[in-house]
Design a protein around this motif. Structure first.
Motif, short mmCIF file in Angstrom:
data_model
loop_
_atom_site.label_atom_id
_atom_site.label_comp_id
_atom_site.label_asym_id
_atom_site.label_seq_id
_atom_site.Cartn_x
_atom_site.Cartn_y
_atom_site.Cartn_z
N TRP A 260 -13.85 43.52 28.20
CA TRP A 260 -14.85 42.92 29.07
C TRP A 260 -14.36 41.52 29.43
O TRP A 260 -13.93 40.76 28.56
N HIS A 261 -14.40 41.16 30.70
CA HIS A 261 -13.92 39.85 31.13
C HIS A 261 -14.69 38.75 30.42
O HIS A 261 -15.92 38.82 30.29
N THR B 287 -15.80 35.95 31.25
CA THR B 287 -16.86 35.28 32.01
C THR B 287 -18.14 36.09 32.09
O THR B 287 -19.20 35.54 32.41
N THR B 288 -18.07 37.38 31.80
CA THR B 288 -19.27 38.23 31.89
C THR B 288 -19.56 38.99 30.60
O THR B 288 -20.55 39.71 30.52
N ARG B 289 -18.73 38.81 29.59
CA ARG B 289 -18.85 39.55 28.33
C ARG B 289 -20.06 39.08 27.52
O ARG B 289 -20.26 37.89 27.32
N SER C 86 -17.96 49.84 39.55
CA SER C 86 -17.54 48.80 38.62
C SER C 86 -16.40 47.99 39.23
O SER C 86 -15.52 48.53 39.89
N TYR D 158 -12.91 44.58 32.62
CA TYR D 158 -14.15 44.95 33.33
C TYR D 158 -14.91 43.67 33.65
O TYR D 158 -15.14 42.85 32.77
N LEU D 159 -15.27 43.49 34.93
CA LEU D 159 -16.07 42.32 35.33
C LEU D 159 -17.55 42.63 35.28
O LEU D 159 -18.32 41.99 34.57
N ASP D 160 -17.96 43.59 36.10
CA ASP D 160 -19.37 43.96 36.18
C ASP D 160 -19.51 45.24 36.97
O ASP D 160 -18.54 45.75 37.53
N THR E 164 -22.37 47.69 39.56
CA THR E 164 -23.59 47.84 40.36
C THR E 164 -24.05 49.27 40.26
O THR E 164 -23.28 50.20 40.55
#
Length: 128
Positions: free
Chosen positions: A54-55, A57-59, A110, A121-123, A125
């Protein structure tokens, strides 16, 4: 007894496929390969792999997987970018699962980014 097939649906055994990514002997070469390994991590309850891919910045700080969810199949519907030389990519997929004997599917787009030679993985929808 024959080797267990990988949950991600490639037809390979788990050891030949996502197991190598989960145990750290290999890294994902493409965004789709990382997405498949993350699906398999949900299927085998490997929260450590999910957090590690998980990146930053978003983990989330922690990840608690629901033991009542049984993952039953993955359909990769589309990919964009995410190749061996790309810096970013998207993967649209449908992840099938059963919760309390009810079959469901998660349809998601994703986003992935590659940094330092590794995919993250960033995020995602939800596409309903």
């Amino acid at each position: 007894m024959s080797p267990r097939r990988c949950p991600c649906g490639t037809g390979l055994t788990y050891v030949e496929c996502c197991g190598r990514l989960h145990d750290g002997t290999a890294t994902a070469g493409t965004a789709e390969q990382l997405m498949r390994s993350r699906y398999s991590a949900f299927a085998v309850s490997d929260a450590a792999h999910l957090l590690a891919t998980w990146h930053p910045t978003t983990r989330p700080r922690t990840l608690d997987l629901d033991p009542g969810v049984r993952w039953t199949g993955l359909d990769v519907l589309a990919t964009s970018g995410g190749s061996l030389l790309a810096a970013e990519g998207t993967v649209e997929f449908r992840a099938h699962h059963v919760v309390h004997r009810v079959a469901r599917a998660q349809h998601e787009l994703s986003r992935f980014a590659r940094e330092g030679g590794r995919w993250f993985y960033l995020d995602g929808t939800s596409l309903a």
